[in-house]
Design an enzyme around this catalytic site. Structure first.
Site, short mmCIF file in Angstrom:
data_model
loop_
_atom_site.label_atom_id
_atom_site.label_comp_id
_atom_site.label_asym_id
_atom_site.label_seq_id
_atom_site.Cartn_x
_atom_site.Cartn_y
_atom_site.Cartn_z
N HIS A 70 0.83 -1.21 0.00
CA HIS A 70 0.00 0.00 0.00
C HIS A 70 0.86 1.26 0.00
CE1 HIS A 70 -3.73 -2.14 1.92
NE2 HIS A 70 -3.17 -2.86 0.95
N GLU A 105 0.52 4.19 1.42
CA GLU A 105 0.74 4.81 2.73
C GLU A 105 1.77 4.05 3.55
OE1 GLU A 105 -3.73 5.03 1.76
OE2 GLU A 105 -2.13 3.55 1.60
N CYS A 109 -6.12 2.14 5.42
CA CYS A 109 -6.64 0.95 6.08
C CYS A 109 -5.98 0.84 7.46
CB CYS A 109 -6.37 -0.29 5.23
SG CYS A 109 -4.61 -0.77 5.18
N CYS A 150 -2.16 0.50 7.27
CA CYS A 150 -1.47 1.75 6.92
C CYS A 150 -1.58 2.78 8.04
CB CYS A 150 -2.02 2.31 5.62
SG CYS A 150 -1.62 1.24 4.21
#
Length: 158
Positions: free
Chosen positions: A54, A56, A84, A87
């Site tokens: 991800h 982030e 999420c 993250c």
């Protein structure tokens, strides 16, 4: 602050578009220093890292290698979609002081459906941050750009 937030969020939308064009999931994130300078930028890296690539998380990992927590506390992570829980946790553990997002994870879930590559969790980032001992400020979603963020996901998750 709102104008700066929108400008930086539009940059994450641009990064998400580049990420999608490169065959990855359409997400983007930047880390902005206290002076407003962009320090780091990353798109999703699903093609290499699969479910944990991800944007982030990648920014938070690199930030924690490059900067002291005392500095990161004064920095802002901008992301096209609400982080999420993984993250959000990475931002928390890196010491990033503020997280700003364009679109909620709940809205993302509507766009992704039951696609096995992005089974979203119904756990707002604010709830993750509240569980910690260190305060992380959040701002978002921004209705002014929600459709711009969503556009990058349309047709991708079918």
């Amino acid at each position: 602050m709102k104008d700066d937030d929108l400008r930086h969020l539009r940059e994450t939308i641009r990064i998400a578009r580049e990420s999608r064009d490169a065959g990855n999931h359409p997400f983007g994130a930047t880390l902005v220093g206290p002076d407003g300078a962009v320090l780091l930028r990353r798109g999703n890296n699903y093609s290499d890292d699969k479910g944990v690539g991800h944007a982030e998380l990648l920014v938070a990992q690199e930030a924690s290698r490059l900067y002291a927590p005392e500095f990161l506390e004064s920095c802002t992570l901008y992301t096209s979609v609400e982080p999420c829980c993984m993250c959000a946790g990475a931002c928390y553990w890196a010491g990033i002081g503020t997280v700003v997002y364009g679109m909620t994870e709940k809205r993302l879930a509507v766009l992704t459906g039951d696609n096995p590559e992005n089974l979203t969790l119904d756990l707002p980032c604010e709830e993750v941050f509240r569980a910690g001992q260190r305060k992380v400020e959040t701002r978002g979603p921004y209705s002014e750009i929600e459709e711009e963020v969503a556009e990058g996901h349309r047709g991708f998750w079918q």
